[in-house]
Motif scaffolding. Sequence first.
Motif, mmCIF file in Angstrom:
data_model
loop_
_atom_site.group_PDB
_atom_site.id
_atom_site.type_symbol
_atom_site.label_atom_id
_atom_site.label_comp_id
_atom_site.label_asym_id
_atom_site.label_seq_id
_atom_site.Cartn_x
_atom_site.Cartn_y
_atom_site.Cartn_z
ATOM 1 N N GLY A 69 -4.830 -0.809 4.211
ATOM 2 C CA GLY A 69 -3.994 -1.930 3.785
ATOM 3 C C GLY A 69 -4.809 -3.193 3.555
ATOM 4 N N ALA A 70 -5.730 -3.490 4.468
ATOM 5 C CA ALA A 70 -6.596 -4.667 4.289
ATOM 6 C C ALA A 70 -7.468 -4.508 3.048
ATOM 7 C CB ALA A 70 -7.458 -4.873 5.527
ATOM 8 N N PHE A 71 -7.983 -3.300 2.821
ATOM 9 C CA PHE A 71 -8.792 -3.049 1.634
ATOM 10 C C PHE A 71 -7.981 -3.261 0.359
ATOM 11 C CE2 PHE A 71 -10.162 -0.104 -1.694
ATOM 12 C CZ PHE A 71 -11.465 -0.541 -1.884
ATOM 13 N N LEU A 72 -6.763 -2.729 0.314
ATOM 14 C CA LEU A 72 -5.940 -2.867 -0.881
ATOM 15 C C LEU A 72 -5.543 -4.316 -1.139
ATOM 16 C CD1 LEU A 72 -3.640 0.276 -0.693
ATOM 17 C CD2 LEU A 72 -5.575 -0.134 -2.214
ATOM 18 N N ASP A 105 -6.430 -9.036 -4.524
ATOM 19 C CA ASP A 105 -6.809 -10.433 -4.710
ATOM 20 C C ASP A 105 -8.017 -10.571 -5.618
ATOM 21 O OD1 ASP A 105 -4.732 -11.249 -3.128
ATOM 22 O OD2 ASP A 105 -5.956 -11.515 -1.319
ATOM 23 N N THR A 106 -8.945 -9.646 -5.523
ATOM 24 C CA THR A 106 -10.157 -9.711 -6.342
ATOM 25 C C THR A 106 -9.858 -9.402 -7.799
ATOM 26 O OG1 THR A 106 -11.505 -9.055 -4.452
ATOM 27 C CG2 THR A 106 -12.483 -8.788 -6.620
ATOM 28 N N PHE A 107 -9.055 -8.396 -8.066
ATOM 29 C CA PHE A 107 -8.816 -7.960 -9.434
ATOM 30 C C PHE A 107 -7.449 -8.363 -9.986
ATOM 31 C CE2 PHE A 107 -12.030 -5.012 -7.789
ATOM 32 C CZ PHE A 107 -13.027 -5.253 -8.718
ATOM 33 N N SER A 108 -6.709 -9.205 -9.287
ATOM 34 C CA SER A 108 -5.422 -9.753 -9.740
ATOM 35 C C SER A 108 -4.413 -8.674 -10.128
ATOM 36 C CB SER A 108 -5.628 -10.714 -10.918
ATOM 37 O OG SER A 108 -6.496 -11.737 -10.569
ATOM 38 N N VAL A 109 -4.147 -7.763 -9.171
ATOM 39 C CA VAL A 109 -3.146 -6.709 -9.380
ATOM 40 C C VAL A 109 -2.104 -6.856 -8.266
ATOM 41 C CG1 VAL A 109 -2.768 -4.238 -9.655
ATOM 42 C CG2 VAL A 109 -4.958 -5.226 -10.303
ATOM 43 N N PRO A 110 -0.981 -7.556 -8.542
ATOM 44 C CA PRO A 110 -0.027 -7.861 -7.469
ATOM 45 C C PRO A 110 0.685 -6.648 -6.868
ATOM 46 C CG PRO A 110 0.754 -8.719 -9.575
ATOM 47 C CD PRO A 110 -0.612 -8.168 -9.802
ATOM 48 N N MET A 111 0.875 -5.575 -7.618
ATOM 49 C CA MET A 111 1.571 -4.404 -7.091
ATOM 50 C C MET A 111 0.767 -3.741 -5.972
ATOM 51 S SD MET A 111 4.238 -2.803 -7.222
ATOM 52 C CE MET A 111 4.980 -1.285 -6.770
ATOM 53 N N THR A 117 1.297 -5.453 -2.614
ATOM 54 C CA THR A 117 2.527 -5.060 -1.914
ATOM 55 C C THR A 117 2.317 -3.755 -1.148
ATOM 56 O OG1 THR A 117 3.810 -6.105 -3.665
ATOM 57 C CG2 THR A 117 4.973 -4.570 -2.226
ATOM 58 N N ILE A 118 1.680 -2.796 -1.778
ATOM 59 C CA ILE A 118 1.389 -1.525 -1.118
ATOM 60 C C ILE A 118 0.467 -1.754 0.081
ATOM 61 C CG2 ILE A 118 0.294 0.737 -1.403
ATOM 62 C CD1 ILE A 118 1.189 0.566 -4.374
ATOM 63 N N GLY A 119 -0.550 -2.588 -0.098
ATOM 64 C CA GLY A 119 -1.469 -2.905 0.994
ATOM 65 C C GLY A 119 -0.772 -3.597 2.145
ATOM 66 N N LEU A 120 0.169 -4.475 1.830
ATOM 67 C CA LEU A 120 0.903 -5.177 2.888
ATOM 68 C C LEU A 120 1.766 -4.212 3.691
ATOM 69 C CD1 LEU A 120 1.374 -7.957 4.062
ATOM 70 C CD2 LEU A 120 3.266 -8.231 2.482
ATOM 71 N N VAL A 121 2.390 -3.255 3.012
ATOM 72 C CA VAL A 121 3.197 -2.246 3.722
ATOM 73 C C VAL A 121 2.295 -1.419 4.641
ATOM 74 C CG1 VAL A 121 4.553 -0.141 3.406
ATOM 75 C CG2 VAL A 121 5.017 -2.149 1.991
ATOM 76 N N LEU A 122 1.136 -0.992 4.134
ATOM 77 C CA LEU A 122 0.206 -0.221 4.973
ATOM 78 C C LEU A 122 -0.321 -1.051 6.135
ATOM 79 C CD1 LEU A 122 -1.808 1.767 2.300
ATOM 80 C CD2 LEU A 122 -0.293 2.688 4.041
ATOM 81 N N LEU A 123 -0.545 -2.343 5.897
ATOM 82 C CA LEU A 123 -1.008 -3.232 6.966
ATOM 83 C C LEU A 123 0.038 -3.345 8.065
ATOM 84 C CD1 LEU A 123 -3.524 -5.102 7.407
ATOM 85 C CD2 LEU A 123 -2.058 -6.946 6.629
ATOM 86 N N ILE A 124 1.297 -3.447 7.689
ATOM 87 C CA ILE A 124 2.382 -3.532 8.674
ATOM 88 C C ILE A 124 2.503 -2.221 9.455
ATOM 89 C CG2 ILE A 124 4.897 -3.702 8.894
ATOM 90 C CD1 ILE A 124 4.764 -5.752 6.567
ATOM 91 N N VAL A 125 2.437 -1.098 8.748
ATOM 92 C CA VAL A 125 2.488 0.208 9.429
ATOM 93 C C VAL A 125 1.320 0.341 10.406
ATOM 94 C CG1 VAL A 125 2.243 2.702 9.073
ATOM 95 C CG2 VAL A 125 3.787 1.381 7.630
ATOM 96 N N GLY A 126 0.128 -0.089 9.986
ATOM 97 C CA GLY A 126 -1.048 -0.019 10.850
ATOM 98 C C GLY A 126 -0.935 -0.918 12.067
#
Length: 114
Positions: free
Chosen positions: A56-59, A64-70, A73-82
């Motif tokens: 999640g942190a990686f995503l 943020d680096t490549f400006s892909v907002p979707m 969102t996936i990374g944030l969900v994985l971060l919360i699960v983690g």
Amino acid sequence: MNTDTDSLITFLIAFGVPVAMMTWAYFKMNAADQQSVKSDFASPKFLLSMGSFALGAFLIEFSDTFSVPMIKTIGLVLLIVGGIGSSIVTWKSSKVRSLLILALFPLMVFFHVS
């Protein structure tokens, strides 16, 4: 897909150096240790706690680096699960550390969202 050079260099240093060091250490291990690492990283306990947290942190940083907002969102969900998984896994060994993870976790999510 816009990329800022400074954020790309920071991303490569933050994730490239640790991945390269772990890969180098993995290939220096003997076969038994390599098998142990594979089984540890494939365990559900790892995947639901630190595995999803790290992915999640990686995503989020990748987004943020490549400006892909979707992807953010996936990374944030994985971060919360983690974070939730880490607090559950830690609860068995130390209730204070588990509560500390739960207390600091919303702060970390806030900094990643804003």
